[in-house]
Write a protein that holds these residues in place. Structure first.
Motif, PDB file in Angstrom:
ATOM      1  N   ALA A 173       0.675  -1.410  -0.668  1.00 13.61           N
ATOM      2  CA  ALA A 173      -0.198   0.064   0.101  1.00 13.61           C
ATOM      3  C   ALA A 173       1.601   1.327  -0.127  1.00 13.61           C
ATOM      4  O   ALA A 173       0.643   2.345  -0.665  1.00 13.61           O
ATOM      5  N   PHE A 177       1.498   4.606  -2.486  1.00 14.16           N
ATOM      6  CA  PHE A 177       0.532   6.004  -2.122  1.00 14.16           C
ATOM      7  C   PHE A 177       1.714   6.853  -2.638  1.00 14.16           C
ATOM      8  O   PHE A 177       1.394   7.984  -2.924  1.00 14.16           O
ATOM      9  N   SER A 189      -8.324   1.075  -4.913  1.00 11.24           N
ATOM     10  CA  SER A 189      -7.298  -0.089  -4.065  1.00 11.24           C
ATOM     11  C   SER A 189      -8.740  -1.579  -4.930  1.00 11.24           C
ATOM     12  O   SER A 189      -9.662  -1.044  -4.448  1.00 11.24           O
ATOM     13  N   VAL A 206      -5.635  -0.982   3.682  1.00 13.72           N
ATOM     14  CA  VAL A 206      -4.681   0.315   2.999  1.00 13.72           C
ATOM     15  C   VAL A 206      -5.481   1.665   3.530  1.00 13.72           C
ATOM     16  O   VAL A 206      -5.386   2.691   3.404  1.00 13.72           O
ATOM     17  N   GLU A 207      -7.293   0.664   4.343  1.00 17.27           N
ATOM     18  CA  GLU A 207      -7.802   2.850   4.660  1.00 17.27           C
ATOM     19  C   GLU A 207      -6.865   3.508   6.121  1.00 17.27           C
ATOM     20  O   GLU A 207      -6.404   4.166   6.024  1.00 17.27           O
ATOM     21  N   SER A 210      -3.565   4.653   3.805  1.00 15.15           N
ATOM     22  CA  SER A 210      -4.245   5.605   3.340  1.00 15.15           C
ATOM     23  C   SER A 210      -4.186   7.212   4.364  1.00 15.15           C
ATOM     24  O   SER A 210      -3.397   8.412   3.862  1.00 15.15           O
ATOM     25  N   LYS A 211      -3.470   6.920   5.773  1.00  9.38           N
ATOM     26  CA  LYS A 211      -4.235   8.444   6.387  1.00  9.38           C
ATOM     27  C   LYS A 211      -2.656   9.085   6.229  1.00  9.38           C
ATOM     28  O   LYS A 211      -3.158  10.322   6.760  1.00  9.38           O
ATOM     29  N   TYR A 213      -1.340   9.586   3.737  1.00 13.05           N
ATOM     30  CA  TYR A 213      -1.392  10.357   2.769  1.00 13.05           C
ATOM     31  C   TYR A 213      -2.592  10.879   2.570  1.00 13.05           C
ATOM     32  O   TYR A 213      -2.995  11.082   1.519  1.00 13.05           O
ATOM     33  N   GLU A 217      -6.542  10.969  -3.127  1.00  9.52           N
ATOM     34  CA  GLU A 217      -7.237  10.226  -2.665  1.00  9.52           C
ATOM     35  C   GLU A 217      -7.844   9.029  -3.518  1.00  9.52           C
ATOM     36  O   GLU A 217      -7.304   8.583  -3.917  1.00  9.52           O
ATOM     37  N   LEU A 218      -8.605   8.582  -2.244  1.00  8.88           N
ATOM     38  CA  LEU A 218      -8.828   6.613  -1.899  1.00  8.88           C
ATOM     39  C   LEU A 218     -10.418   6.350  -2.140  1.00  8.88           C
ATOM     40  O   LEU A 218     -11.035   6.423  -2.215  1.00  8.88           O
TER      41      LEU A 218
END
Length: 357
Positions: A173, A177, A189, A206-207, A210-211, A213, A217-218
């Protein structure tokens, strides 16, 4: 003068032809930037089976481990199709990826303006633009899970296990990113979390990653929907992040969207910038040695090698621009030839790129 050790595995079929041209390009570019590349040619795949009785000799893997990067041509062919699974040429790829710790496969899929006509998709779809990157986890999942044959109430059965842990998902992941930060800052994803427990873990990890970055946008898509969207509107994708199995399938679909599989490079990486670089096409033994193969995917793979493993971004751009210039001037190998363009062979295409450099 800085020196880099490059392990070269031409492999089988056209791998020999295209790798020869890529080495010429790499040598010329390295000289321009005051570096020296030390190439060591090795065997893996079918040619290694013929000479050593195994697809990945220990010597090959040892030299690769002691190098700064690996340039791979292609492995396999009908000659070895009847061998047992563990002795097939393709096992060399699995052995290299696992033995070298290459957990992240990056496959860019881009439609060149001058090659739009090669895409099987309608013009109005391609005209929206296709420039995406598939980031595939490479050393986990079903390809490396428990497998076997068993008795199922008197009926022969077989099983393959899809398993991922948090650490494996986090590593791939982060690659996705970080790649998105250098592109259009969007990650899609891909999973099957409505069915698979491994995918539910994948999505949650993955979520969480993502925090770190916030600029990226995810969004999430099921794999079946992703396959449909790739042919419906490929321009919506920037970076596609997915597992080993799903990535294997989707990256091949993305390559066919471009219509020019002979143009697409790939890299397989680990944390320390070490990588293995190869075109996504096969060994095409029917045209091997006939000066018919397209060397551009391998040449573009060498550009990725300069970019990711050697940290020579300007050298990578030089190679990419040289390829673009050759295409703009209308030169084509047979696989991408269309009416009104100029057909050339493997060696001539390589020389044209050298001339541009």
């Amino acid at each position: 003068m800085k020196e880099y050790k490059i392990a070269v595995i031409p492999g089988d079929g056209i791998g020999v032809d295209i790798t020869r041209e890529a080495i010429k390009v790499m040598t010329k570019v390295s000289e321009k930037y005051g570096t020296k590349l030390i190439f060591t040619e090795l065997k893996a795949g079918g040619c290694a089976i013929d000479e050593f009785g195994e697809p990945l000799p220990k010597h090959t893997l040892d030299v690769c481990k002691d190098s700064d990067a690996v340039l791979l041509g292609a492995v396999g062919g009908p000659k070895w199709d009847n061998l047992e699974g563990q002795q097939r040429p393709e096992k060399a790829l699995m052995g290299l990826r696992g033995g070298l710790g290459l957990y992240a496969n990056l496959r860019p899929a881009k439609v060149y303006d001058v090659l739009k006509g090669a895409s099987p998709l309608k013009n109005e779809i391609i005209d929206e633009g296709v420039d995406l990157l598939v980031v595939r986890e490479l050393t986990g999942g079903i390809y490396f899970g428990d497998r076997g044959r068993c008795d199922d109430n008197g009926i022969e059965a077989a099983y393959d296990t899809e398993k991922y842990n948090v650490s494996e998902i986090k590593k791939i992941a982060h690659v996705a990113f970080k790649s998105a930060m250098k592109r259009r800052k969007k990650v899609t994803s891909v999973d099957k979390s409505n069915i698979l427990e491994s995918s539910r873990l994948w999505r949650s990890v993955v979520e969480e990653v993502s925090k770190e970055y916030p600029e990226v946008e995810l969004n999430h898509l099921y794999v079946d929907n992703t396959a449909m969207q790739l042919v419906r509107k490929p321009s919506q994708f920037d970076v596609i992040l997915t597992s080993n199995l799903f990535g294997d399938i989707l990256s091949d679909e993305a390559s066919m969207v471009t219509g020019s599989i002979g143009m697409l490079a790939s890299s397989s990486l680990r944390e320390d910038s070490f990588g293995m670089y190869e075109p996504i096409h096969g060994s095409a033994p029917d045209i091997a040695g006939k000066d018919l193969a397209n060397p551009l995917a391998q040449i573009l793979s060498s550009a990725m090698l300069f970019e990711y493993s050697l940290g020579m971004s300007e050298a990578a751009r030089d190679i990419e621009e040289a390829v673009q210039n050759v295409l703009d001037k209308g030169y084509r190998t047979g696989d991408i030839f269309t009416e009104g363009t100029k057909k050339v062979g493997t060696a001539q295409m390589g020389k044209l790129v050298l001339d541009e450099l």
